[in-house]
Every structure is written in C-alpha cells, then in structure tokens.
Scaffold this motif. Structure first.
Motif, PDB file in Angstrom:
ATOM      1  N   UNK A  28      49.041  -3.639   9.045  1.00 44.50           N
ATOM      2  CA  UNK A  28      49.845  -2.509   8.590  1.00 44.50           C
ATOM      3  C   UNK A  28      48.984  -1.264   8.409  1.00 44.50           C
ATOM      4  N   UNK A  29      47.776  -1.434   7.918  1.00 46.10           N
ATOM      5  CA  UNK A  29      46.870  -0.295   7.717  1.00 46.10           C
ATOM      6  C   UNK A  29      46.530   0.364   9.049  1.00 46.10           C
ATOM      7  N   UNK A  30      46.268  -0.459  10.081  1.00 47.91           N
ATOM      8  CA  UNK A  30      45.965   0.088  11.406  1.00 47.91           C
ATOM      9  C   UNK A  30      47.142   0.914  11.917  1.00 47.91           C
ATOM     10  N   UNK A  31      48.349   0.366  11.839  1.00 46.72           N
ATOM     11  CA  UNK A  31      49.524   1.063  12.352  1.00 46.72           C
ATOM     12  C   UNK A  31      49.822   2.315  11.554  1.00 46.72           C
ATOM     13  N   UNK A  32      49.636   2.263  10.237  1.00 47.71           N
ATOM     14  CA  UNK A  32      49.851   3.452   9.407  1.00 47.71           C
ATOM     15  C   UNK A  32      48.882   4.562   9.795  1.00 47.71           C
ATOM     16  N   UNK A  35      49.851   6.030  13.114  1.00 48.45           N
ATOM     17  CA  UNK A  35      51.080   6.820  12.976  1.00 48.45           C
ATOM     18  C   UNK A  35      50.804   8.151  12.287  1.00 48.45           C
ATOM     19  N   UNK A  36      49.780   8.193  11.458  1.00 44.61           N
ATOM     20  CA  UNK A  36      49.439   9.430  10.751  1.00 44.61           C
ATOM     21  C   UNK A  36      48.560  10.356  11.581  1.00 44.61           C
ATOM     22  N   UNK A  74      48.673  -3.458  18.141  1.00 46.88           N
ATOM     23  CA  UNK A  74      49.568  -2.909  19.154  1.00 46.88           C
ATOM     24  C   UNK A  74      50.521  -3.977  19.691  1.00 46.88           C
ATOM     25  N   UNK A  75      50.069  -5.224  19.727  1.00 43.11           N
ATOM     26  CA  UNK A  75      50.989  -6.305  20.077  1.00 43.11           C
ATOM     27  C   UNK A  75      52.111  -6.398  19.052  1.00 43.11           C
ATOM     28  N   UNK A  76      51.750  -6.244  17.783  1.00 45.74           N
ATOM     29  CA  UNK A  76      52.773  -6.271  16.732  1.00 45.74           C
ATOM     30  C   UNK A  76      53.761  -5.137  16.955  1.00 45.74           C
ATOM     31  N   UNK A  77      53.236  -3.964  17.299  1.00 47.16           N
ATOM     32  CA  UNK A  77      54.086  -2.801  17.513  1.00 47.16           C
ATOM     33  C   UNK A  77      55.037  -3.039  18.684  1.00 47.16           C
ATOM     34  N   UNK A  78      54.540  -3.671  19.740  1.00 47.98           N
ATOM     35  CA  UNK A  78      55.367  -3.926  20.920  1.00 47.98           C
ATOM     36  C   UNK A  78      56.410  -4.997  20.665  1.00 47.98           C
ATOM     37  N   UNK A 109      57.365   5.452  17.641  1.00 48.55           N
ATOM     38  CA  UNK A 109      57.737   6.764  18.177  1.00 48.55           C
ATOM     39  C   UNK A 109      56.623   7.777  17.978  1.00 48.55           C
ATOM     40  N   UNK A 110      55.807   7.591  16.947  1.00 45.76           N
ATOM     41  CA  UNK A 110      54.691   8.494  16.713  1.00 45.76           C
ATOM     42  C   UNK A 110      53.401   7.999  17.351  1.00 45.76           C
ATOM     43  N   UNK A 111      53.272   6.685  17.471  1.00 46.66           N
ATOM     44  CA  UNK A 111      52.017   6.115  17.970  1.00 46.66           C
ATOM     45  C   UNK A 111      51.937   6.112  19.491  1.00 46.66           C
ATOM     46  N   UNK A 112      52.964   5.599  20.164  1.00 48.59           N
ATOM     47  CA  UNK A 112      52.862   5.361  21.601  1.00 48.59           C
ATOM     48  C   UNK A 112      52.627   6.640  22.416  1.00 48.59           C
ATOM     49  N   UNK A 113      53.366   7.733  22.184  1.00 43.38           N
ATOM     50  CA  UNK A 113      53.083   8.939  22.973  1.00 43.38           C
ATOM     51  C   UNK A 113      51.656   9.454  22.782  1.00 43.38           C
ATOM     52  N   UNK A 114      51.089   9.257  21.601  1.00 45.01           N
ATOM     53  CA  UNK A 114      49.730   9.727  21.337  1.00 45.01           C
ATOM     54  C   UNK A 114      48.685   8.856  22.017  1.00 45.01           C
ATOM     55  N   UNK A 115      49.036   7.614  22.314  1.00 48.99           N
ATOM     56  CA  UNK A 115      48.081   6.718  22.960  1.00 48.99           C
ATOM     57  C   UNK A 115      47.953   6.992  24.453  1.00 48.99           C
ATOM     58  N   UNK A 116      48.989   7.582  25.052  1.00 44.84           N
ATOM     59  CA  UNK A 116      48.978   7.790  26.504  1.00 44.84           C
ATOM     60  C   UNK A 116      47.761   8.585  26.970  1.00 44.84           C
TER      61      UNK A 116
END
Length: 202
Positions: A28-32, A35-36, A74-78, A109-116
C-alpha cells in the motif's frame, strides 16, 4: 534491473513468521507514493519503509530489492488476470479485451499514465512492464490460436498483430480518455466484433 522475482522468492529470516499485515502495509505504501507523484527512480526503500511504518530490514526480508517490490505492487494494481471459460472465442476475447486498462484500484488512474514515459525511457523499466503484462498476452494468444485451430479464425492470422488490434483501442481509451462519448461498458464487445470481422475464417 536484475531482481525481477516474485514475492515468494524473497529471502526471509529463518524462524520469523511472515506478517500479512506488514506485507499489505508495504504494498500500500508503494502504491500511495506512486499515486502521489513519486517516479520509479525516486521511489526508495527508505521512503516505503517510513510510509508503511516498518523498518527497511522488514522489507528486505520479503523482497530482494526495489524492483521485485515494484513488480508485486504493480501486479496488485493490475489485479487478477482474467481467465477465459474456453467455450467461445468471441466471448473469451470480450472478457480479455474488457480487462485491458481496467483496474479496480482508483489509484491506477494516477499511476499508470505516469509510468508510460518512464517505461519508454528506461530499458529496465520496460522489461519490468513486459514481465507484468506478458502473462496477459499469453492468455490472449492461446485464445486466438484456439480460434485458428478450430477454424473460427483465419489460418493465416498474425497472432501478434491481432492482439495489437484488440488491445490498442482499449488502452488509448482508458489511459488517455481519448473519446469521452464512447460507452466504456459496450466498448469491449464493439472492439472485438469489429476486429473479428477481419479475423474470421471465410
């Protein structure tokens, strides 16, 4: 980027039971943090440990390094990979296409576009992305190959091009919100039916 191993392979101190609560807090910390606005490069084990309320040693007992931790996050996110029923090529493709770009976690929605752009800039990050997405491609390949074997799809079908035709519209719509008037609920069926017109055996 050499530590692309699943969580199950992470080293663990003998005799110490693994805490599911700690695992959850770390992911959760990684995803937060992502996302920030944290980039993959800027993300550190120290920052994750601080956000999760654990020590760095707790993370390293579970994951050999940042890349393995990122991969699990990222697997969790997917989410869970969709599993086709195997009765109808069309229905299986609708299921798989509907899962493209779909994430139950709103942080996606905040993470994936930034990873591209990060994936495009870094060969290591590109490989991390490939390792996450390849199991999904493998399932779609199997469905398309089954369709060729049963005669439902053209014998000369280019499987890789067919996958690009099927997934491309969903990715651009869900990542870029390319056309706000398209009905997201109907789009998987519309894409599959449109593409199948060119893939079906005559």
């Amino acid at each position: 980027m050499s530590d692309l191993k699943p969580t199950a392979d992470a080293p663990r101190s003998p005799g110490r039971p693994r805490s599911t609560r700690a695992d959850e807090a770390i992911i959760e910390a990684v995803l937060d943090l992502l996302a920030e606005g944290s980039t993959i490069e800027a993300l550190s084990i120290e920052a994750v440990a601080t956000r999760a309320g654990v020590g760095k040693a707790t993370i390293y007992r579970r994951w050999p390094g940042k890349d393995a931790l990122l991969m699990d996050a990222l697997r969790r996110l997917k989410g869970v990979v969709a599993q086709p029923a195997g009765h109808s090529v069309r229905d299986d493709l609708v299921l798989l296409v509907g899962a493209v770009g779909h994430n139950v976690d709103p942080r996606a929605e905040r993470i994936m576009p930034c990873l591209v752009p990060e994936v495009n800039r870094s060969p290591d990050h590109f490989q991390l992305y490939q390792n996450i997405i390849e199991p999904r491609r493998k399932i779609m390949r199997e469905v398309l190959r089954r369709g060729v074997a049963t005669g439902e799809l053209r014998a000369d079908l280019d499987i890789e091009v067919a996958m690009a035709l099927l997934t491309g519209p969903m990715l651009i719509q869900r990542l870029m919100r390319w056309h706000p008037e398209l009905d997201d609920r109907l789009l998987p069926e519309n894409v599959v039916d449109g593409v199948l017109d060119g893939l079906r055996a005559r």
